[in-house]
Design a protein around this motif. Sequence first.
Motif, short mmCIF file in Angstrom:
data_model
loop_
_atom_site.label_atom_id
_atom_site.label_comp_id
_atom_site.label_asym_id
_atom_site.label_seq_id
_atom_site.Cartn_x
_atom_site.Cartn_y
_atom_site.Cartn_z
N GLN A 1 26.79 -7.66 -52.28
CA GLN A 1 28.16 -7.49 -52.77
C GLN A 1 28.50 -6.00 -52.85
OE1 GLN A 1 28.70 -9.59 -56.44
NE2 GLN A 1 27.99 -11.55 -55.62
N ALA A 2 29.65 -5.66 -52.31
CA ALA A 2 30.05 -4.26 -52.29
C ALA A 2 30.66 -3.80 -53.62
CB ALA A 2 31.08 -4.04 -51.18
N GLN A 3 31.18 -4.75 -54.44
CA GLN A 3 31.84 -4.39 -55.70
C GLN A 3 30.82 -3.84 -56.70
OE1 GLN A 3 33.96 -7.58 -57.49
NE2 GLN A 3 34.86 -6.32 -59.12
N GLY A 4 31.09 -2.64 -57.20
CA GLY A 4 30.21 -2.02 -58.17
C GLY A 4 28.92 -1.51 -57.59
N ALA A 5 28.81 -1.46 -56.26
CA ALA A 5 27.56 -1.02 -55.62
C ALA A 5 27.78 0.31 -54.91
CB ALA A 5 27.08 -2.07 -54.64
N SER A 6 26.64 0.97 -54.56
CA SER A 6 26.66 2.23 -53.83
C SER A 6 26.21 1.97 -52.39
CB SER A 6 25.71 3.24 -54.49
OG SER A 6 26.05 3.45 -55.85
N SER A 7 26.85 2.68 -51.46
CA SER A 7 26.54 2.48 -50.04
C SER A 7 25.65 3.62 -49.54
CB SER A 7 27.83 2.43 -49.23
OG SER A 7 27.55 2.35 -47.86
N LYS B 1 22.66 -1.58 -55.92
CA LYS B 1 23.25 -1.66 -57.27
C LYS B 1 22.15 -1.40 -58.31
CE LYS B 1 26.33 -4.84 -58.01
NZ LYS B 1 26.98 -6.13 -58.34
N ARG B 2 22.54 -0.63 -59.36
CA ARG B 2 21.56 -0.32 -60.42
C ARG B 2 21.17 -1.60 -61.15
NH1 ARG B 2 23.23 4.51 -64.39
NH2 ARG B 2 23.32 2.86 -65.97
N GLU B 3 19.94 -1.65 -61.63
CA GLU B 3 19.42 -2.89 -62.19
C GLU B 3 20.24 -3.39 -63.38
OE1 GLU B 3 15.53 -2.51 -63.81
OE2 GLU B 3 16.00 -0.72 -65.02
N ASP B 4 20.79 -2.49 -64.20
CA ASP B 4 21.54 -2.93 -65.38
C ASP B 4 22.98 -3.29 -65.04
OD1 ASP B 4 21.99 -0.29 -64.75
OD2 ASP B 4 22.40 0.32 -66.81
N GLN C 1 28.01 8.84 -53.51
CA GLN C 1 28.14 7.39 -53.36
C GLN C 1 27.43 6.66 -54.50
OE1 GLN C 1 29.93 5.50 -51.25
NE2 GLN C 1 30.83 7.46 -50.55
N PHE C 2 26.31 7.22 -54.96
CA PHE C 2 25.60 6.61 -56.09
C PHE C 2 26.28 6.89 -57.43
CE2 PHE C 2 22.32 6.57 -52.83
CZ PHE C 2 21.71 5.35 -53.03
N TYR C 3 26.99 8.02 -57.49
CA TYR C 3 27.73 8.35 -58.73
C TYR C 3 29.07 7.63 -58.80
CZ TYR C 3 24.74 12.01 -60.70
OH TYR C 3 23.71 12.67 -61.30
N LYS C 4 29.58 7.24 -57.64
CA LYS C 4 30.93 6.68 -57.58
C LYS C 4 31.14 5.48 -58.50
CE LYS C 4 34.45 5.57 -54.13
NZ LYS C 4 34.71 5.39 -52.67
N PRO C 5 30.20 4.53 -58.60
CA PRO C 5 30.41 3.38 -59.51
C PRO C 5 30.46 3.80 -60.99
CG PRO C 5 28.75 2.84 -57.86
CD PRO C 5 29.00 4.32 -57.76
N ILE D 1 32.82 6.91 -66.86
CA ILE D 1 32.90 8.30 -67.33
C ILE D 1 34.32 8.63 -67.77
CG2 ILE D 1 32.76 10.71 -66.60
CD1 ILE D 1 30.36 9.94 -64.86
N TYR D 2 35.31 8.17 -66.99
CA TYR D 2 36.71 8.40 -67.36
C TYR D 2 37.04 7.74 -68.71
CZ TYR D 2 37.97 10.36 -62.81
OH TYR D 2 38.07 11.16 -61.70
N LYS D 3 36.50 6.53 -68.91
CA LYS D 3 36.75 5.84 -70.19
C LYS D 3 36.15 6.63 -71.36
CE LYS D 3 36.97 1.15 -68.29
NZ LYS D 3 36.31 -0.19 -68.25
N LEU D 4 34.94 7.15 -71.15
CA LEU D 4 34.30 7.94 -72.21
C LEU D 4 35.06 9.24 -72.48
CD1 LEU D 4 30.54 7.44 -71.29
CD2 LEU D 4 31.77 6.47 -73.25
N VAL D 5 35.54 9.87 -71.40
CA VAL D 5 36.34 11.09 -71.58
C VAL D 5 37.62 10.78 -72.35
CG1 VAL D 5 37.70 12.86 -70.40
CG2 VAL D 5 35.40 12.27 -69.56
N GLY D 6 38.25 9.64 -72.00
CA GLY D 6 39.46 9.23 -72.72
C GLY D 6 39.16 8.95 -74.19
N LEU D 7 38.01 8.27 -74.44
CA LEU D 7 37.61 7.99 -75.83
C LEU D 7 37.35 9.30 -76.58
CD1 LEU D 7 36.89 5.89 -77.96
CD2 LEU D 7 34.55 5.87 -77.05
N PHE D 8 36.74 10.25 -75.89
CA PHE D 8 36.48 11.56 -76.52
C PHE D 8 37.79 12.26 -76.89
CE2 PHE D 8 35.85 16.15 -76.33
CZ PHE D 8 34.76 16.32 -77.15
N LEU D 9 38.77 12.20 -76.00
CA LEU D 9 40.07 12.82 -76.27
C LEU D 9 40.78 12.14 -77.44
CD1 LEU D 9 41.39 13.46 -72.63
CD2 LEU D 9 40.48 15.15 -74.25
#
Length: 701
Positions: free
Chosen positions: A70-76, A83-86, A151-155, A160-168
Amino acid sequence: MTPSDTTISNESGMAKRLFRYALTAKGTFITALILLAIGVAAELAGPFIAKTMIDEHILGIERPYYETSQAQGASSYNGTYYKREDRFQEGETKGQEVRLVQAGRSFYFIDEPVARTEGNRSFKDGIISISYGSEELQYSAVKLTKEQLFQFYKPEIPSIYKLVGLFLICLLISMITVFGRTYWLQSAANRVIQKLRTDVYAHIQRLPVNFFDNLPAGKVVSRVTNDTEAVKDLFVAVLSNFSSGAVYITGVYVALFLLDVRLGLISLFVIPMLVVWTILYRKFATKYNTVIRSRLSEINAIINESIQGMAIIRVFRRQKATQEEFEALNADYMAHQNKMLNLNSFTTHNLVNVLRNVSFVVVLWYFGSASLNGAGIVSIGVLYAFVDLLGRMFQPITGMVNQLAALDTSIVSAKRVFELMDETGEKVTDGSMPRYLGNVEFQDVSFAYKKDYVLKNISFEAKQGQTVALVGHTGSGKSSIINLLFRFYDPQKGTITIDGQPVTDIPKQWLRKHMGIVLQDPYLFTGTIASNVSLGDPSITREQVEQALRDVGADRLLAHLPQGFDEPVLEKGSTLSAGQRQLISFARALAFNPAILILDEATANIDTETEALIQEALEVLKRGRTTFIIAHRLSTIRSADQILVLHRGEIVEQGSHDELMALGGRYFKMYQLQQGSTPSISENKETVMAASNSNMAGGHV
């Protein structure tokens, strides 16, 4: 009880009194503390957000990855999805395990499971080596380009954006609560100090007159203004920093123990350090601050005295002596301020910074080096969060330590304020009594200000409508009789009655309500002529004010003023002549329609023509009113019903003017001297000696 125990007891009692005052604005204080707690929670959430971002999303790519269809949530990578195990959903199939490992600044792709990632890593000739103690593992690896690594950081980017928004959001909440906390604390502090200052001023109004005989006005002013303002700093700066610091430090410790118990235990050394620090600091600071506040009040006193007596200082050329006295006080004040400055320099934020830096070095050396070389005692995210939290913990400590000077100054000032409020005041009795007739009787009255009696067995009676004159040399006791009548003091022996009722049985406020006085040197307040007559009493109408001024002839002498009876009056009436001030003071007494009227050499500063106007008004206004006149000019009391001749606190002669003249005694000789007649040499010598002895006897008058 030792001095230290007494000090602790005094401070405990003072803290309770300050706490009771704080309760007057408890709602506002509670609101401020709630906002403080919310703000601290929001601010301390930042390191936890950063920890999650580092451990879960930045360094988390070193966790195992598995092939997935599955390509959703995975790195190419090279046409295959990983996909990371968790990140796998329950029941989702996992393919071959792969790993990403960092060595130096680069990341490498390993197409097989890795038994251990902790340890020292190195890459050479397509082989990555991981050594941990005596064990060394080697795997075939391919260096990732920036695009492949991304590509591995992309998912992870959405999280990260959500955490930055929560921090703000947390930052915004913290900013709002800081504003609210500061506003509500300031508001509550202002309300508390308003209450405290009102109570101090109200208590001053109740203090007996003899209290002000021994305490300069400038010192009283200093306690009402400077000292209460210093107490305000206790509720604003000190309470704000210590309460926020306490909440903040508690929150930091909770966060530290949640991160890692070992890190939290190591950080506990700050608490005893802060307690010992405060105790040692206050041991020296209290001594210095006590002198500083005392010198400040003395400086205020000498400034007030110099301004009041500026004319005398210049006439007698005492400017240099006065300035030297002021400079001596000012120099001592500066010397103790410098001692406080040295103490603060050694014990405030500089020392905090040193301790903070030492703490950082110890933690980073022990925990950081192990994490960076792969020993794995704590994760990088935990280490970052700990360093961040430790830095945040020392911020409130710095604020608390920097406020130790203000804390001690506030406590010393509060002590001075409460000492003034602990002075025994006159009892305030609500209500009033009907206007009494004014029959006054002294029965064997003896009185002493200290040890020696200034009045001895004084007995006389003044009936309603009578005028009683008190004459005698300086120190004979004339003004002391008036002080007893007003109950500024009470006699040690004998009884004073009004209409047959002992004055000690009448509340002082009720007694004085039906008394009026005109002093030789009248005191006018800032305002207008009319306001100085009514003194703001709503029961005195404008018509009564104007009538009183007309009765004393003031309408003739004040008619030329641009605004008439509404002419502005500066402090002490400095823009008016002595005669005009006296007339206003006389009208003030008449407007209050007293049953007993006291004239303390009231016509001494008035010219002959003005005095004639007042004498005419007096003849009408004295009817039905008991009048006491203290007079040195005997010509002004010839019509008095009764004249009391005082000498060394005793009534030596008593009667009307004609009776005393016929007696040919002390009054006769005094009158003859004032009229320019020449008594015999022996009579002159006796009179002069009597005056000299009276002056030597001294005392209050």
